[in-house]
Write a protein that holds these residues in place. Structure first.
Motif, PDB file in Angstrom:
ATOM      1  N   GLY A   3       0.796  -1.215   0.000  1.00  0.00           N
ATOM      2  CA  GLY A   3       0.000   0.000   0.000  1.00  0.00           C
ATOM      3  C   GLY A   3       0.830   1.268   0.000  1.00  0.00           C
ATOM      4  O   GLY A   3       0.373   2.309  -0.489  1.00  0.00           O
ATOM      5  N   GLY A   7       0.274   3.908  -2.730  1.00  0.00           N
ATOM      6  CA  GLY A   7      -0.214   5.206  -2.264  1.00  0.00           C
ATOM      7  C   GLY A   7       0.611   6.358  -2.796  1.00  0.00           C
ATOM      8  O   GLY A   7       0.071   7.404  -3.179  1.00  0.00           O
ATOM      9  N   PHE A  89      -1.986   1.973   2.600  1.00  0.00           N
ATOM     10  CA  PHE A  89      -2.356   2.841   1.477  1.00  0.00           C
ATOM     11  C   PHE A  89      -2.987   4.127   2.002  1.00  0.00           C
ATOM     12  O   PHE A  89      -2.598   5.230   1.611  1.00  0.00           O
ATOM     13  CB  PHE A  89      -3.321   2.108   0.540  1.00  0.00           C
ATOM     14  CG  PHE A  89      -3.831   2.961  -0.589  1.00  0.00           C
ATOM     15  CD1 PHE A  89      -3.078   3.148  -1.737  1.00  0.00           C
ATOM     16  CD2 PHE A  89      -5.070   3.582  -0.507  1.00  0.00           C
ATOM     17  CE1 PHE A  89      -3.540   3.939  -2.783  1.00  0.00           C
ATOM     18  CE2 PHE A  89      -5.547   4.379  -1.536  1.00  0.00           C
ATOM     19  CZ  PHE A  89      -4.772   4.554  -2.678  1.00  0.00           C
TER      20      PHE A  89
END
Length: 181
Positions: A3, A7, A89
């Motif tokens: 994540g 992200g 994330f």
């Protein structure tokens, strides 16, 4: 943990997309909520060598800075439902959003810092084409999507060698400056 890089990529693309299509696309319409970006922020930055004094005013005062903060807060709140499903994330999106604000703020309070550390963003405001260089914190998606155009921020200003007269440097708006010893 995947994540985190997802992200970071998502946020950099978000900077590119929102800047290009929302802040400039919708923002050129003076009646749009997003018009603050083009009609206030860009004009102040262009007139004041990248500096936008709205970052020195209190945040509760209705200004381009206030609207920017509201937009960023909406991004943070909008990603809240993802927290239980994708905590890394979501945390990365939140981190990147807060970082964006502080990096962008510093760039518009300290133009020399911006020219050295964010030349792509300096170029966005001070270069010939303000419809390029959409990323703020890192130029990754500008490079990938071919919208990174190097202008004045790409190189540090030239300084004359000691004892040398007549060295010329192009200023931020293309004007020529002469340095005499």
């Amino acid at each position: 943990m995947i994540g985190i890089p997802l992200g970071l990529a998502y946020c950099n693309f978000g900077e590119w997309f929102l800047h290009k299509y929302v802040l400039h696309g919708l923002g050129k319409n003076p009646k749009s909520f997003w018009s603050f970006h083009w009609h206030e922020h860009h004009q102040k930055s262009r007139r004041n060598e990248m500096v936008d004094d709205q970052y020195t005013h209190p945040s509760w005062r209705q200004s381009a800075r206030t609207r920017e903060m509201l937009g960023l807060a909406a991004i943070v709140v909008g990603h809240l439902p993802l927290l239980p499903l994708a905590p890394f994330f979501t945390a990365t999106v939140w981190y990147s959003t807060v970082r964006y604000y502080f990096v962008h703020r510093r760039a518009h309070l300290d133009s020399q810092w911006a020219r050295v550390h964010l030349p792509w963003h300096y170029d966005h405001h001070m270069g010939r084409d303000q419809n390029a260089n959409w990323c703020v914190t890192h130029p990754f998606f500008d490079i990938v999507l071919g919208t990174r155009k190097e202008f004045v921020g790409a190189q540090p200003p030239a300084r004359p060698a000691e004892g040398q007269a007549g060295v010329r440097d192009r200023g931020p708006l293309g004007t020529v400056h002469s340095f005499a010893s």
